[in-house]
Design a protein around this motif. Structure first.
Motif, PDB file in Angstrom:
ATOM      1  N   GLU A  38       0.817  -1.219   0.000  1.00 28.98           N
ATOM      2  CA  GLU A  38       0.000   0.000   0.000  1.00 28.98           C
ATOM      3  C   GLU A  38       0.853   1.273   0.000  1.00 28.98           C
ATOM      4  O   GLU A  38       0.324   2.375  -0.097  1.00 28.98           O
ATOM      5  N   PHE A  39       2.159   1.094   0.099  1.00 27.11           N
ATOM      6  CA  PHE A  39       3.048   2.228   0.309  1.00 27.11           C
ATOM      7  C   PHE A  39       3.069   3.208  -0.860  1.00 27.11           C
ATOM      8  O   PHE A  39       2.993   4.418  -0.660  1.00 27.11           O
ATOM      9  N   ALA A  40       3.199   2.717  -2.089  1.00 31.10           N
ATOM     10  CA  ALA A  40       3.325   3.613  -3.249  1.00 31.10           C
ATOM     11  C   ALA A  40       2.100   4.529  -3.369  1.00 31.10           C
ATOM     12  O   ALA A  40       2.247   5.736  -3.610  1.00 31.10           O
ATOM     13  N   ALA A  41       0.924   3.983  -3.192  1.00 29.78           N
ATOM     14  CA  ALA A  41      -0.296   4.796  -3.282  1.00 29.78           C
ATOM     15  C   ALA A  41      -0.345   5.825  -2.152  1.00 29.78           C
ATOM     16  O   ALA A  41      -0.745   6.977  -2.362  1.00 29.78           O
ATOM     17  N   SER A  42       0.075   5.430  -0.962  1.00 32.20           N
ATOM     18  CA  SER A  42       0.086   6.352   0.174  1.00 32.20           C
ATOM     19  C   SER A  42       1.111   7.464  -0.040  1.00 32.20           C
ATOM     20  O   SER A  42       0.856   8.624   0.288  1.00 32.20           O
ATOM     21  N   LEU A  43       2.268   7.114  -0.592  1.00 31.65           N
ATOM     22  CA  LEU A  43       3.295   8.101  -0.878  1.00 31.65           C
ATOM     23  C   LEU A  43       2.785   9.116  -1.903  1.00 31.65           C
ATOM     24  O   LEU A  43       2.963  10.322  -1.746  1.00 31.65           O
ATOM     25  N   GLN A  44       2.124   8.628  -2.937  1.00 36.02           N
ATOM     26  CA  GLN A  44       1.584   9.534  -3.949  1.00 36.02           C
ATOM     27  C   GLN A  44       0.530  10.457  -3.350  1.00 36.02           C
ATOM     28  O   GLN A  44       0.455  11.629  -3.691  1.00 36.02           O
ATOM     29  N   ARG A  45      -0.252   9.950  -2.413  1.00 32.77           N
ATOM     30  CA  ARG A  45      -1.267  10.775  -1.737  1.00 32.77           C
ATOM     31  C   ARG A  45      -0.593  11.914  -0.964  1.00 32.77           C
ATOM     32  O   ARG A  45      -1.059  13.057  -0.982  1.00 32.77           O
ATOM     33  N   ILE A  46       0.539  11.627  -0.307  1.00 33.93           N
ATOM     34  CA  ILE A  46       1.265  12.669   0.418  1.00 33.93           C
ATOM     35  C   ILE A  46       1.832  13.701  -0.548  1.00 33.93           C
ATOM     36  O   ILE A  46       1.756  14.906  -0.305  1.00 33.93           O
ATOM     37  N   VAL A  47       2.378  13.241  -1.668  1.00 33.40           N
ATOM     38  CA  VAL A  47       2.910  14.169  -2.672  1.00 33.40           C
ATOM     39  C   VAL A  47       1.794  15.067  -3.187  1.00 33.40           C
ATOM     40  O   VAL A  47       1.960  16.290  -3.283  1.00 33.40           O
ATOM     41  N   GLU A  78      12.362  22.020  -3.472  1.00 31.70           N
ATOM     42  CA  GLU A  78      13.397  21.047  -3.117  1.00 31.70           C
ATOM     43  C   GLU A  78      12.786  19.790  -2.511  1.00 31.70           C
ATOM     44  O   GLU A  78      13.182  18.674  -2.846  1.00 31.70           O
ATOM     45  N   LEU A  79      11.823  19.981  -1.618  1.00 36.33           N
ATOM     46  CA  LEU A  79      11.172  18.814  -1.015  1.00 36.33           C
ATOM     47  C   LEU A  79      10.408  18.029  -2.071  1.00 36.33           C
ATOM     48  O   LEU A  79      10.516  16.802  -2.145  1.00 36.33           O
ATOM     49  N   LEU A  80       9.624  18.724  -2.893  1.00 31.50           N
ATOM     50  CA  LEU A  80       8.851  18.025  -3.921  1.00 31.50           C
ATOM     51  C   LEU A  80       9.766  17.298  -4.899  1.00 31.50           C
ATOM     52  O   LEU A  80       9.458  16.177  -5.326  1.00 31.50           O
ATOM     53  N   SER A  81      10.889  17.884  -5.255  1.00 33.28           N
ATOM     54  CA  SER A  81      11.840  17.233  -6.153  1.00 33.28           C
ATOM     55  C   SER A  81      12.332  15.925  -5.550  1.00 33.28           C
ATOM     56  O   SER A  81      12.380  14.890  -6.229  1.00 33.28           O
ATOM     57  N   THR A  82      12.688  15.967  -4.288  1.00 29.05           N
ATOM     58  CA  THR A  82      13.146  14.749  -3.606  1.00 29.05           C
ATOM     59  C   THR A  82      12.053  13.690  -3.624  1.00 29.05           C
ATOM     60  O   THR A  82      12.309  12.519  -3.941  1.00 29.05           O
ATOM     61  N   LEU A  83      10.841  14.092  -3.295  1.00 30.72           N
ATOM     62  CA  LEU A  83       9.729  13.132  -3.279  1.00 30.72           C
ATOM     63  C   LEU A  83       9.447  12.587  -4.670  1.00 30.72           C
ATOM     64  O   LEU A  83       9.188  11.387  -4.833  1.00 30.72           O
ATOM     65  N   HIS A  84       9.510  13.447  -5.686  1.00 27.01           N
ATOM     66  CA  HIS A  84       9.261  12.981  -7.053  1.00 27.01           C
ATOM     67  C   HIS A  84      10.314  11.986  -7.502  1.00 27.01           C
ATOM     68  O   HIS A  84      10.029  11.134  -8.350  1.00 27.01           O
ATOM     69  N   HIS A  85      11.507  12.067  -6.954  1.00 25.70           N
ATOM     70  CA  HIS A  85      12.551  11.105  -7.308  1.00 25.70           C
ATOM     71  C   HIS A  85      12.351   9.747  -6.629  1.00 25.70           C
ATOM     72  O   HIS A  85      12.804   8.734  -7.146  1.00 25.70           O
ATOM     73  N   VAL A  86      11.695   9.730  -5.480  1.00 26.61           N
ATOM     74  CA  VAL A  86      11.527   8.441  -4.795  1.00 26.61           C
ATOM     75  C   VAL A  86      10.196   7.756  -5.106  1.00 26.61           C
ATOM     76  O   VAL A  86      10.070   6.553  -4.888  1.00 26.61           O
ATOM     77  N   VAL A  87       9.230   8.491  -5.633  1.00 28.10           N
ATOM     78  CA  VAL A  87       7.942   7.864  -5.978  1.00 28.10           C
ATOM     79  C   VAL A  87       8.125   6.718  -6.984  1.00 28.10           C
ATOM     80  O   VAL A  87       7.587   5.626  -6.768  1.00 28.10           O
ATOM     81  N   PRO A  88       8.891   6.917  -8.073  1.00 28.64           N
ATOM     82  CA  PRO A  88       9.068   5.794  -9.011  1.00 28.64           C
ATOM     83  C   PRO A  88       9.722   4.566  -8.366  1.00 28.64           C
ATOM     84  O   PRO A  88       9.403   3.434  -8.725  1.00 28.64           O
ATOM     85  N   LYS A  89      10.616   4.792  -7.420  1.00 28.75           N
ATOM     86  CA  LYS A  89      11.226   3.663  -6.719  1.00 28.75           C
ATOM     87  C   LYS A  89      10.152   2.874  -5.965  1.00 28.75           C
ATOM     88  O   LYS A  89      10.128   1.646  -6.019  1.00 28.75           O
ATOM     89  N   PRO A  98      12.522   5.478  -0.311  1.00 28.32           N
ATOM     90  CA  PRO A  98      11.316   6.281  -0.055  1.00 28.32           C
ATOM     91  C   PRO A  98      10.937   6.341   1.419  1.00 28.32           C
ATOM     92  O   PRO A  98      10.560   7.396   1.933  1.00 28.32           O
ATOM     93  N   ARG A  99      11.064   5.233   2.121  1.00 27.36           N
ATOM     94  CA  ARG A  99      10.738   5.244   3.557  1.00 27.36           C
ATOM     95  C   ARG A  99      11.753   6.075   4.344  1.00 27.36           C
ATOM     96  O   ARG A  99      11.395   6.761   5.295  1.00 27.36           O
ATOM     97  N   GLN A 100      13.019   6.044   3.922  1.00 28.89           N
ATOM     98  CA  GLN A 100      14.029   6.870   4.589  1.00 28.89           C
ATOM     99  C   GLN A 100      13.738   8.349   4.383  1.00 28.89           C
ATOM    100  O   GLN A 100      13.873   9.151   5.309  1.00 28.89           O
ATOM    101  N   VAL A 101      13.356   8.714   3.167  1.00 27.22           N
ATOM    102  CA  VAL A 101      13.015  10.113   2.881  1.00 27.22           C
ATOM    103  C   VAL A 101      11.826  10.546   3.736  1.00 27.22           C
ATOM    104  O   VAL A 101      11.841  11.623   4.344  1.00 27.22           O
ATOM    105  N   LEU A 102      10.808   9.711   3.812  1.00 23.49           N
ATOM    106  CA  LEU A 102       9.641  10.062   4.626  1.00 23.49           C
ATOM    107  C   LEU A 102       9.987  10.158   6.102  1.00 23.49           C
ATOM    108  O   LEU A 102       9.399  10.966   6.827  1.00 23.49           O
ATOM    109  N   ALA A 103      10.932   9.365   6.542  1.00 25.81           N
ATOM    110  CA  ALA A 103      11.339   9.416   7.944  1.00 25.81           C
ATOM    111  C   ALA A 103      11.973  10.763   8.290  1.00 25.81           C
ATOM    112  O   ALA A 103      11.977  11.176   9.453  1.00 25.81           O
TER     113      ALA A 103
END
Length: 135
Positions: A38-47, A78-89, A98-103
């Motif tokens: 469920e992580f990828a969908a949740s990450l996209q929701r945060i983005v 800068e934050l959005l760029s970082t998140l956009h780079h980890v969403v595909p992962k 991605p979990r490290q970035v969210l942490a």
């Protein structure tokens, strides 16, 4: 992840901003507990949530001719760029980075709140500006 919970000490005194921050804190708390499938969908929701919140903040800054608009916008970007780079992962099944970035997001959020958003609220109050209403 450093646990981040809403408290009155985090309030900026503008309901729309406070509500957006509360929602973000809840999403961050929730995502750290979701299973990998469920992580990828949740990450996209945060983005998506951050993109909307940042766009609304930036509209407010533009509306009042905010002097620090560029720096504030750069912090968002800068934050959005970082998140956009980890969403595909995350979408490809790699959840470690991605979990490290969210942490690290709670620390980023608190720093942004103190350095950027608090100054913005002072400027908004001085300008007598009201938050932009969106349907």
């Amino acid at each position: 992840m450093e646990q981040l919970t809403w408290s009155p000490a985090l309030s900026l005194g503008i309901a729309e901003m406070d509500n957006a921050h509360k929602a973000l804190i809840q999403e961050l708390t929730d995502i750290m507990q979701v299973p990998d499938h469920e992580f990828a969908a949740s990450l996209q929701r945060i983005v998506d949530l951050l993109e909307t919140d940042f766009r609304e903040e930036e509209e407010l800054m533009e509306k009042i001719g905010y002097a620090d608009l560029r720096a504030h916008r750069e912090d968002h970007a800068e934050l959005l760029s970082t998140l956009h780079h980890v969403v595909p992962k995350a979408m490809s099944g790699d959840y470690v980075l991605p979990r490290q970035v969210l942490a690290m997001l709670p620390q980023w959020f608190l720093g942004h709140l103190v350095k950027m958003d608090a100054a913005l609220v002072k400027a908004l109050n001085l300008a007598g500006a009201q938050p932009v209403e969106h349907d």
